[in-house]
Design a protein around this motif. Structure first.
Motif, PDB file in Angstrom:
ATOM      1  N   LEU A   1       3.581  13.022   3.358  1.00 50.23           N
ATOM      2  CA  LEU A   1       4.605  12.106   3.834  1.00 50.23           C
ATOM      3  C   LEU A   1       4.497  11.667   5.295  1.00 50.23           C
ATOM      4  CD1 LEU A   1       7.719  13.536   1.956  1.00 50.23           C
ATOM      5  CD2 LEU A   1       6.430  11.447   1.459  1.00 50.23           C
ATOM      6  N   PRO A   2       4.203  12.545   6.263  1.00 53.64           N
ATOM      7  CA  PRO A   2       4.260  12.093   7.663  1.00 53.64           C
ATOM      8  C   PRO A   2       3.388  10.881   7.968  1.00 53.64           C
ATOM      9  CG  PRO A   2       4.212  14.486   7.570  1.00 53.64           C
ATOM     10  CD  PRO A   2       3.971  14.009   6.179  1.00 53.64           C
ATOM     11  N   SER A   3       2.106  10.946   7.711  1.00 57.67           N
ATOM     12  CA  SER A   3       1.239   9.802   7.996  1.00 57.67           C
ATOM     13  C   SER A   3       1.550   8.624   7.088  1.00 57.67           C
ATOM     14  CB  SER A   3      -0.230  10.202   7.852  1.00 57.67           C
ATOM     15  OG  SER A   3      -0.690  10.866   9.005  1.00 57.67           O
ATOM     16  N   TYR A   4       1.966   8.911   5.869  1.00 56.68           N
ATOM     17  CA  TYR A   4       2.313   7.824   4.952  1.00 56.68           C
ATOM     18  C   TYR A   4       3.495   7.031   5.485  1.00 56.68           C
ATOM     19  CZ  TYR A   4       3.958   5.402   0.791  1.00 56.68           C
ATOM     20  OH  TYR A   4       4.385   4.440  -0.082  1.00 56.68           O
ATOM     21  N   TRP A   5       4.552   7.715   5.886  1.00 56.39           N
ATOM     22  CA  TRP A   5       5.706   7.019   6.461  1.00 56.39           C
ATOM     23  C   TRP A   5       5.312   6.219   7.701  1.00 56.39           C
ATOM     24  CZ3 TRP A   5       9.327  11.872   6.104  1.00 56.39           C
ATOM     25  CH2 TRP A   5       9.856  11.957   4.807  1.00 56.39           C
ATOM     26  N   ALA A   6       4.510   6.837   8.556  1.00 56.68           N
ATOM     27  CA  ALA A   6       4.083   6.154   9.773  1.00 56.68           C
ATOM     28  C   ALA A   6       3.253   4.916   9.442  1.00 56.68           C
ATOM     29  CB  ALA A   6       3.279   7.113  10.656  1.00 56.68           C
ATOM     30  N   ALA A   7       2.368   5.022   8.446  1.00 52.32           N
ATOM     31  CA  ALA A   7       1.533   3.880   8.064  1.00 52.32           C
ATOM     32  C   ALA A   7       2.382   2.747   7.490  1.00 52.32           C
ATOM     33  CB  ALA A   7       0.479   4.317   7.062  1.00 52.32           C
ATOM     34  N   ILE A   8       3.388   3.082   6.680  1.00 47.45           N
ATOM     35  CA  ILE A   8       4.275   2.063   6.119  1.00 47.45           C
ATOM     36  C   ILE A   8       4.978   1.304   7.243  1.00 47.45           C
ATOM     37  CG2 ILE A   8       6.402   1.689   4.809  1.00 47.45           C
ATOM     38  CD1 ILE A   8       4.081   2.218   2.992  1.00 47.45           C
ATOM     39  N   VAL A   9       5.524   2.032   8.193  1.00 45.43           N
ATOM     40  CA  VAL A   9       6.241   1.404   9.306  1.00 45.43           C
ATOM     41  C   VAL A   9       5.290   0.566  10.157  1.00 45.43           C
ATOM     42  CG1 VAL A   9       7.516   1.860  11.440  1.00 45.43           C
ATOM     43  CG2 VAL A   9       8.027   3.183   9.364  1.00 45.43           C
ATOM     44  N   LEU A  10       4.125   1.111  10.450  1.00 46.11           N
ATOM     45  CA  LEU A  10       3.174   0.434  11.324  1.00 46.11           C
ATOM     46  C   LEU A  10       2.654  -0.857  10.698  1.00 46.11           C
ATOM     47  CD1 LEU A  10       1.680   0.649  14.009  1.00 46.11           C
ATOM     48  CD2 LEU A  10      -0.075   2.003  12.865  1.00 46.11           C
ATOM     49  N   VAL A  11       2.220  -0.793   9.443  1.00 49.66           N
ATOM     50  CA  VAL A  11       1.690  -1.990   8.786  1.00 49.66           C
ATOM     51  C   VAL A  11       2.789  -3.036   8.600  1.00 49.66           C
ATOM     52  CG1 VAL A  11       0.700  -2.876   6.631  1.00 49.66           C
ATOM     53  CG2 VAL A  11      -0.181  -0.770   7.646  1.00 49.66           C
ATOM     54  N   THR A  12       3.987  -2.611   8.233  1.00 45.97           N
ATOM     55  CA  THR A  12       5.096  -3.548   8.082  1.00 45.97           C
ATOM     56  C   THR A  12       5.390  -4.256   9.403  1.00 45.97           C
ATOM     57  OG1 THR A  12       6.091  -2.211   6.322  1.00 45.97           O
ATOM     58  CG2 THR A  12       7.517  -3.785   7.438  1.00 45.97           C
ATOM     59  N   ALA A  13       5.391  -3.493  10.498  1.00 47.46           N
ATOM     60  CA  ALA A  13       5.680  -4.079  11.809  1.00 47.46           C
ATOM     61  C   ALA A  13       4.586  -5.045  12.244  1.00 47.46           C
ATOM     62  CB  ALA A  13       5.840  -2.963  12.838  1.00 47.46           C
ATOM     63  N   VAL A  14       3.329  -4.666  12.047  1.00 47.84           N
ATOM     64  CA  VAL A  14       2.218  -5.537  12.459  1.00 47.84           C
ATOM     65  C   VAL A  14       2.209  -6.821  11.639  1.00 47.84           C
ATOM     66  CG1 VAL A  14      -0.298  -5.746  12.509  1.00 47.84           C
ATOM     67  CG2 VAL A  14       0.780  -3.661  13.351  1.00 47.84           C
ATOM     68  N   PHE A  15       2.424  -6.715  10.339  1.00 46.35           N
ATOM     69  CA  PHE A  15       2.392  -7.902   9.493  1.00 46.35           C
ATOM     70  C   PHE A  15       3.594  -8.815   9.720  1.00 46.35           C
ATOM     71  CE2 PHE A  15      -0.740  -7.275   5.777  1.00 46.35           C
ATOM     72  CZ  PHE A  15      -1.693  -6.763   6.639  1.00 46.35           C
ATOM     73  N   ALA A  16       4.624  -8.299  10.359  1.00 49.93           N
ATOM     74  CA  ALA A  16       5.796  -9.126  10.678  1.00 49.93           C
ATOM     75  C   ALA A  16       5.590  -9.947  11.940  1.00 49.93           C
ATOM     76  CB  ALA A  16       7.030  -8.233  10.836  1.00 49.93           C
ATOM     77  N   LEU A  17       4.522  -9.669  12.699  1.00 49.33           N
ATOM     78  CA  LEU A  17       4.267 -10.408  13.936  1.00 49.33           C
ATOM     79  C   LEU A  17       3.887 -11.851  13.604  1.00 49.33           C
ATOM     80  CD1 LEU A  17       2.162  -7.752  15.888  1.00 49.33           C
ATOM     81  CD2 LEU A  17       4.575  -8.336  16.235  1.00 49.33           C
ATOM     82  N   PRO A  18       4.399 -12.811  14.371  1.00 47.91           N
ATOM     83  CA  PRO A  18       4.086 -14.229  14.091  1.00 47.91           C
ATOM     84  C   PRO A  18       2.601 -14.555  14.161  1.00 47.91           C
ATOM     85  CG  PRO A  18       5.949 -14.026  15.601  1.00 47.91           C
ATOM     86  CD  PRO A  18       5.376 -12.657  15.463  1.00 47.91           C
ATOM     87  N   VAL A  19       1.847 -13.826  14.976  1.00 51.14           N
ATOM     88  CA  VAL A  19       0.429 -14.142  15.135  1.00 51.14           C
ATOM     89  C   VAL A  19      -0.417 -13.608  13.983  1.00 51.14           C
ATOM     90  CG1 VAL A  19       0.569 -14.243  17.645  1.00 51.14           C
ATOM     91  CG2 VAL A  19       0.076 -12.058  16.524  1.00 51.14           C
ATOM     92  N   VAL A  20       0.157 -12.771  13.140  1.00 51.68           N
ATOM     93  CA  VAL A  20      -0.572 -12.201  12.011  1.00 51.68           C
ATOM     94  C   VAL A  20      -0.349 -13.078  10.786  1.00 51.68           C
ATOM     95  CG1 VAL A  20      -0.814 -10.218  10.483  1.00 51.68           C
ATOM     96  CG2 VAL A  20      -0.435  -9.874  12.932  1.00 51.68           C
ATOM     97  N   ALA A  21      -1.458 -13.514  10.191  1.00 51.07           N
ATOM     98  CA  ALA A  21      -1.370 -14.501   9.116  1.00 51.07           C
ATOM     99  C   ALA A  21      -1.157 -13.889   7.741  1.00 51.07           C
ATOM    100  CB  ALA A  21      -2.645 -15.342   9.098  1.00 51.07           C
ATOM    101  N   TYR A  22      -1.191 -12.579   7.625  1.00 48.27           N
ATOM    102  CA  TYR A  22      -1.117 -11.953   6.305  1.00 48.27           C
ATOM    103  C   TYR A  22       0.329 -11.750   5.886  1.00 48.27           C
ATOM    104  CZ  TYR A  22      -5.931 -11.245   7.528  1.00 48.27           C
ATOM    105  OH  TYR A  22      -7.222 -11.468   7.929  1.00 48.27           O
ATOM    106  N   LYS A  23       0.549 -11.865   4.586  1.00 51.79           N
ATOM    107  CA  LYS A  23       1.901 -11.822   4.051  1.00 51.79           C
ATOM    108  C   LYS A  23       2.485 -10.423   4.136  1.00 51.79           C
ATOM    109  CE  LYS A  23       4.498 -12.582  -0.228  1.00 51.79           C
ATOM    110  NZ  LYS A  23       4.400 -12.933  -1.674  1.00 51.79           N
ATOM    111  N   ALA A  24       3.710 -10.339   4.644  1.00 51.88           N
ATOM    112  CA  ALA A  24       4.433  -9.066   4.695  1.00 51.88           C
ATOM    113  C   ALA A  24       5.371  -8.966   3.500  1.00 51.88           C
ATOM    114  CB  ALA A  24       5.228  -8.957   5.991  1.00 51.88           C
TER     115      ALA A  24
END
Length: 387
Positions: free
Chosen positions: A119-142
């Protein structure tokens, strides 16, 4: 793809390279010498999957490169395409170490070890990828905020929710394996006879499920992946006693069935419309190499591979596996299309960046949260003052 620390029971006097302690009485707390070679094999499997995701397939990674990976790696892309089989090697390793870690361990402790590991790294990865993909400069769908929250449970696939992490489908397979093993082996208490029966019944039931073509049976019994988990269990039994003919039979039958499923799912006739072509011989060779590598480690033939840095490598494998695909797209695009770096330099720097991120997650997330989860789940309620 995940597993506990790669340690094994210390052999008893006169046991040679095997463990002569009775399977039904082997204490879970016995000191276990670490199998660093297994840590190294886990890292190799993770790098195989990364090679596949970065240069062995089309899809979003082609968008990151600006063209098909076949254009970026004209020769290597055909070899990178075999990297997807790193998942099957992960499953063999998982069968080995889950059988080891569940032997002589109560259900509460087994559950706590799995939850605190996953769980620890999994939760962190979910939060991190969600946050990065929410950035306007990132073209990939969140994914939507609601779907991202469901992803924290690891149950997004059976619930039909969009995945934050593409690789999490393997975790769903792992969770089902843990549940089967916990209910059939850990809960009643691990013995050699019970583990052998578990392997035999699961193998037969998985074959029946394949023949029945019943979705519920497929969901529970996982015919496509069962032989890899079962093969790892059989190899662990061989470690305990290399003269155990039944254990050799379990491993052998699992290899035969496993290579069948790997070829059936990953082979196709040469076709220019497909990204890559994997030969059936190549697929069989990679699957065989995975089984043989785990077997050599279990038999002690790779005992000399005892470099301390492999322990660190093994610790980085899980967080690296979680973050490398989606964050790799962003990194490849920034380095290759943004900075104009050559393909191979981009590949090397992306892998290095993901390993560095994995080290940070291991040290600052797993190092802090893993013991808290383990302690919280293993401490009885009344011992914490809840009477």
């Amino acid at each position: 793809m995940t597993s506990p620390g790669t340690t094994l029971p210390k052999p008893s006097p006169g046991a040679g390279t095997t463990t002569s302690t009775s399977p039904s009485t082997a204490p879970a707390s016995r000191e276990r010498p670490r199998l660093r070679a297994l840590d190294g094999l886990r890292l190799v499997a993770a790098l195989m999957v990364a090679a596949y995701h970065y240069g062995g397939r089309d899809g979003e990674i082609a968008q990151a490169w600006g063209s098909s990976p076949r254009d970026q790696f004209p020769t290597a892309s055909g070899w990178f395409a075999y990297g997807c089989l790193g998942v099957q090697i992960f499953f063999v390793i998982s069968g080995f170490v889950i059988c080891m870690s569940g032997w002589g361990r109560p259900l509460r402790s087994f559950f706590a070890s799995r939850a605190s590991r996953l769980l620890p790294s999994y939760w962190a990865a979910i939060v991190l990828v969600t946050a990065v993909f929410a950035l306007p400069v990132v073209a990939y769908k969140a994914v939507s905020p609601s779907d991202a929250l469901v992803n924290l449970t690891m149950l997004q696939q059976p619930l039909g929710v969009d995945r934050v992490l593409g690789v999490c489908w393997t975790l769903w397979a792992e969770l089902r394996f843990y549940a089967l093993f916990a209910l059939c082996v850990v809960l009643p208490g691990a013995t050699r006879a019970r583990v052998v029966l578990f392997c035999a019944v699961w193998t037969l039931a998985a074959a029946v499920a394949e023949a029945a073509d019943e979705p519920l049976l497929d969901l529970v019994l996982m015919p496509e992946y069962a032989p890899f988990f079962i093969g790892g269990i059989g190899i662990y039994l061989i470690h305990r006693d290399r003269r155990d003919v039944t254990a050799w039979g379990i491993a052998g039958v699992s290899w035969l069935i496993g290579q069948h499923y790997a070829v059936a799912r990953l082979w196709h006739a040469p076709d220019p419309d497909f990204f890559s072509y994997r030969s059936s011989a190549g697929i069989i060779a990679v699957v065989t190499a995975g089984f043989v590598a785990v077997l050599l480690i279990a038999l002690g033939f790779l005992r000399r591979v005892d470099w301390r840095w492999l322990t660190v490598a093994g610790a980085l494998t899980y967080p690296f596996y979680l973050v490398h695909e989606h964050l790799g797209w962003v990194t490849v695009e920034a380095l290759h299309r943004g900075l104009g770096l050559p393909s191979y330099a981009t590949l090397a720097l992306t892998v290095t960046a993901m390993l560095t991120l994995a080290w940070l997650l291991n040290r600052y997330v797993e190092g802090w949260l893993t013991p808290l989860i383990r302690t919280g789940l293993t401490t009885p309620g009344k011992a914490r003052g809840h009477r």
